[in-house]
Design a protein around this motif. Structure first.
Motif, PDB file in Angstrom:
ATOM      1  N   ARG A 217     -12.937   3.817   2.652  1.00 32.89           N
ATOM      2  CA  ARG A 217     -12.225   3.246   1.313  1.00 32.89           C
ATOM      3  C   ARG A 217     -11.677   4.268   0.596  1.00 32.89           C
ATOM      4  O   ARG A 217     -10.903   4.314  -0.337  1.00 32.89           O
ATOM      5  CB  ARG A 217     -13.497   2.622   0.165  1.00 32.89           C
ATOM      6  N   GLY A 218     -12.131   5.783   0.878  1.00 30.86           N
ATOM      7  CA  GLY A 218     -11.472   6.937   0.469  1.00 30.86           C
ATOM      8  C   GLY A 218     -12.255   8.054   0.869  1.00 30.86           C
ATOM      9  O   GLY A 218     -13.102   8.216   1.820  1.00 30.86           O
ATOM     10  N   PRO A 219     -12.060   9.343   0.490  1.00 32.37           N
ATOM     11  CA  PRO A 219     -12.849  10.347   0.838  1.00 32.37           C
ATOM     12  C   PRO A 219     -14.407  10.401   0.922  1.00 32.37           C
ATOM     13  O   PRO A 219     -14.774  10.186  -0.280  1.00 32.37           O
ATOM     14  CB  PRO A 219     -12.432  11.590  -0.023  1.00 32.37           C
ATOM     15  N   GLU A 220     -14.949  10.174   1.931  1.00 34.63           N
ATOM     16  CA  GLU A 220     -16.293  10.324   2.097  1.00 34.63           C
ATOM     17  C   GLU A 220     -17.033   9.032   1.417  1.00 34.63           C
ATOM     18  O   GLU A 220     -17.933   8.972   0.968  1.00 34.63           O
ATOM     19  CB  GLU A 220     -17.089  11.459   1.684  1.00 34.63           C
TER      20      GLU A 220
ATOM     21  N   THR B 247       1.840 -10.016   4.274  1.00 34.67           N
ATOM     22  CA  THR B 247       1.026  -9.439   3.232  1.00 34.67           C
ATOM     23  C   THR B 247       1.013  -8.033   3.473  1.00 34.67           C
ATOM     24  O   THR B 247       0.859  -7.089   2.623  1.00 34.67           O
ATOM     25  CB  THR B 247      -0.320 -10.135   3.093  1.00 34.67           C
ATOM     26  N   SER B 248       0.638  -7.580   4.792  1.00 40.32           N
ATOM     27  CA  SER B 248       0.433  -6.099   5.177  1.00 40.32           C
ATOM     28  C   SER B 248       1.450  -5.432   4.877  1.00 40.32           C
ATOM     29  O   SER B 248       1.535  -4.356   4.242  1.00 40.32           O
ATOM     30  CB  SER B 248       0.031  -6.096   6.559  1.00 40.32           C
ATOM     31  N   LEU B 249       2.853  -6.022   5.196  1.00 42.28           N
ATOM     32  CA  LEU B 249       3.922  -5.173   5.063  1.00 42.28           C
ATOM     33  C   LEU B 249       4.129  -4.868   3.562  1.00 42.28           C
ATOM     34  O   LEU B 249       4.619  -3.832   3.369  1.00 42.28           O
ATOM     35  CB  LEU B 249       5.179  -6.242   5.620  1.00 42.28           C
ATOM     36  N   ARG B 250       4.117  -5.737   2.780  1.00 38.62           N
ATOM     37  CA  ARG B 250       4.302  -5.548   1.399  1.00 38.62           C
ATOM     38  C   ARG B 250       3.269  -4.657   0.759  1.00 38.62           C
ATOM     39  O   ARG B 250       3.726  -3.790   0.043  1.00 38.62           O
ATOM     40  CB  ARG B 250       3.950  -7.000   0.304  1.00 38.62           C
ATOM     41  N   ARG B 251       2.022  -4.465   1.301  1.00 37.95           N
ATOM     42  CA  ARG B 251       1.070  -3.602   0.905  1.00 37.95           C
ATOM     43  C   ARG B 251       1.460  -2.189   1.173  1.00 37.95           C
ATOM     44  O   ARG B 251       1.442  -1.259   0.409  1.00 37.95           O
ATOM     45  CB  ARG B 251      -0.369  -3.983   1.467  1.00 37.95           C
ATOM     46  N   TYR B 252       1.726  -2.080   2.484  1.00 42.69           N
ATOM     47  CA  TYR B 252       2.017  -0.808   3.051  1.00 42.69           C
ATOM     48  C   TYR B 252       3.105  -0.375   2.631  1.00 42.69           C
ATOM     49  O   TYR B 252       3.566   1.042   2.222  1.00 42.69           O
ATOM     50  CB  TYR B 252       2.179  -0.762   4.657  1.00 42.69           C
ATOM     51  N   ARG B 253       4.291  -1.053   2.442  1.00 48.54           N
ATOM     52  CA  ARG B 253       5.637  -0.631   1.629  1.00 48.54           C
ATOM     53  C   ARG B 253       5.241  -0.010   0.371  1.00 48.54           C
ATOM     54  O   ARG B 253       5.880   0.794  -0.085  1.00 48.54           O
ATOM     55  CB  ARG B 253       6.505  -1.644   1.821  1.00 48.54           C
ATOM     56  N   GLY B 254       4.466  -0.754  -0.361  1.00 46.47           N
ATOM     57  CA  GLY B 254       4.016  -0.224  -1.593  1.00 46.47           C
ATOM     58  C   GLY B 254       3.349   1.039  -1.593  1.00 46.47           C
ATOM     59  O   GLY B 254       3.451   1.685  -2.621  1.00 46.47           O
ATOM     60  N   PHE B 255       2.656   1.253  -0.629  1.00 50.46           N
ATOM     61  CA  PHE B 255       2.242   2.783  -0.379  1.00 50.46           C
ATOM     62  C   PHE B 255       3.053   3.937   0.246  1.00 50.46           C
ATOM     63  O   PHE B 255       2.780   4.827   0.270  1.00 50.46           O
ATOM     64  CB  PHE B 255       1.140   2.847   0.700  1.00 50.46           C
TER      65      PHE B 255
ATOM     66  N   VAL C   5      -3.748   4.810   5.939  1.00 48.14           N
ATOM     67  CA  VAL C   5      -4.324   4.544   4.562  1.00 48.14           C
ATOM     68  C   VAL C   5      -5.567   4.650   4.312  1.00 48.14           C
ATOM     69  O   VAL C   5      -6.598   4.653   5.228  1.00 48.14           O
ATOM     70  CB  VAL C   5      -3.520   3.210   4.030  1.00 48.14           C
ATOM     71  N   THR C   6      -6.099   4.290   3.152  1.00 52.43           N
ATOM     72  CA  THR C   6      -7.246   3.952   2.659  1.00 52.43           C
ATOM     73  C   THR C   6      -7.155   2.908   1.779  1.00 52.43           C
ATOM     74  O   THR C   6      -5.856   2.426   1.467  1.00 52.43           O
ATOM     75  CB  THR C   6      -8.143   5.105   1.716  1.00 52.43           C
ATOM     76  N   THR C   7      -8.339   2.438   1.040  1.00 50.65           N
ATOM     77  CA  THR C   7      -7.836   1.227   0.156  1.00 50.65           C
ATOM     78  C   THR C   7      -7.071   1.667  -1.091  1.00 50.65           C
ATOM     79  O   THR C   7      -6.584   0.861  -1.658  1.00 50.65           O
ATOM     80  CB  THR C   7      -9.239   0.760  -0.421  1.00 50.65           C
ATOM     81  N   GLY C   8      -7.048   3.028  -1.303  1.00 55.70           N
ATOM     82  CA  GLY C   8      -6.186   3.423  -2.616  1.00 55.70           C
ATOM     83  C   GLY C   8      -5.028   3.788  -2.299  1.00 55.70           C
ATOM     84  O   GLY C   8      -4.334   4.094  -3.438  1.00 55.70           O
ATOM     85  N   GLY C   9      -4.702   3.831  -1.046  1.00 60.09           N
ATOM     86  CA  GLY C   9      -3.128   4.197  -0.876  1.00 60.09           C
ATOM     87  C   GLY C   9      -2.947   5.032   0.396  1.00 60.09           C
ATOM     88  O   GLY C   9      -3.928   4.973   1.306  1.00 60.09           O
ATOM     89  N   ALA C  10      -1.635   5.517   0.754  1.00 61.91           N
ATOM     90  CA  ALA C  10      -1.244   6.213   1.634  1.00 61.91           C
ATOM     91  C   ALA C  10      -2.026   7.559   1.956  1.00 61.91           C
ATOM     92  O   ALA C  10      -2.308   8.447   1.065  1.00 61.91           O
ATOM     93  CB  ALA C  10       0.107   6.463   1.946  1.00 61.91           C
TER      94      ALA C  10
END
Length: 290
Positions: free
Chosen positions: A176-179, A64-72, A28-33
């Motif tokens: 956080r994202g690409p570059e 909290t991590s599980l909810r976040r990653y499943r959301g991704f 992941v990044t902060t924006g998603g998978a």
């Protein structure tokens, strides 16, 4: 310098029986998978290959991590997540810190980690705190809080009082994202140590780091899957100084995934840890999970 060979996902699945996976920069990044992350986990499940998320993130509880990653869109279970914050309980017990008044830099979940470990969270300007835990860069008023913590540390040193410094997450930065990158807990710890050294030139007070590349988190991961031959275990990560160095020290293979901090530069073939003189060379490189 010998070039680190590239590997494919197919080759990895055929070669290894247990996959330890970093989160940011790999899945992941902060924006998603990241591209291919969900499909990669699906392939591991289909092949009957267990995997464990091994992350230096101490800002989120496993729940909290599980909810976040499943959301991704990532297939994870609660017992498939190991965070550096979860190491605080063992550390507080072994270091005799249960009941210690503790300043916590981090989120509400970071504070909960400390409370569950037996620490007593207090305000960042509380001179009675004998422990400072730097868990994250977020969840508090950054400059005001750091000024308070610096003041506490220097006042205590001035009185001859020592303060235990604990760092669940040694990462300096995260993708956080690409570059696009952001600082994290390890960078804050470097700054605080430099300031403390003004009154502690012998550097007697330094942070104890718990997460990768330190052994504690790898040992905790191994306890989750007893009986698996270490020669069949692999760590996938994006940072040489934490993921790859930690795997090397623990005696397992490692894969540098090029979608995170290290990137694709040939200069990332290896890095030396100044404190230990360990050379962090991955077993393989992987362009990405897709």
């Amino acid at each position: 310098m010998t070039t680190v060979p590239h590997v494919t996902v197919d080759q990895l699945i055929a070669r290894y029986d247990l996959f330890l996976l970093d989160a940011y920069g790999v899945l992941v990044t902060t924006g998603g998978a990241l591209p291919g992350a969900a499909r990669f986990l699906q392939r591991l499940r289909a092949a009957g290959k267990p995997y464990l998320l091994v992350t230096n993130d101490a800002s989120r509880s496993p729940e909290t991590s599980l909810r976040r990653y499943r959301g991704f869109g990532l297939e994870l279970e609660l017992d498939g997540i190991l965070t550096s914050g979860m190491l605080l309980a063992d550390y507080y017990a072994s270091a005799g810190l249960v009941g210690a008044r503790t300043i916590v830099l981090g989120t509400g979940d970071s504070v909960d980690y400390v409370a569950r470990a037996g620490g007593v969270p207090v305000a960042p300007n509380d001179d009675s705190a004998s422990v400072v835990v730097v868990a994250d860069d977020d969840g508090f008023r950054f400059l005001d809080t750091l000024n308070d913590v610096v003041s506490v540390l220097l006042r205590r040193l001035g009185r001859g009082a020592s303060t235990q410094l604990v760092l669940p997450n040694p990462d300096l930065i995260y993708p956080r994202g690409p570059e696009s990158f952001g600082i994290t807990a390890g960078a804050i710890a470097v700054m605080l140590e430099a300031i403390v050294q003004l009154r502690d030139p012998a550097r007697l007070q330094r942070f104890v780091a718990l997460g990768k590349p330190n052994a504690a988190i790898f040992e905790a991961a191994a306890r989750r899957h007893p009986g698996i031959d270490r020669r069949r275990v692999v760590m996938l990560g994006d940072q040489l100084g934490t993921d790859i160095l930690g795997a090397n020290r623990f005696g397992i293979d490692s894969v540098l995934v090029e979608t995170g901090v290290a990137g694709r530069s040939e200069r990332t073939e290896g890095a030396t840890d100044e404190a230990s003189q360990d050379f962090a060379r991955p077993t393989f490189r992987l362009a990405g999970l897709d």
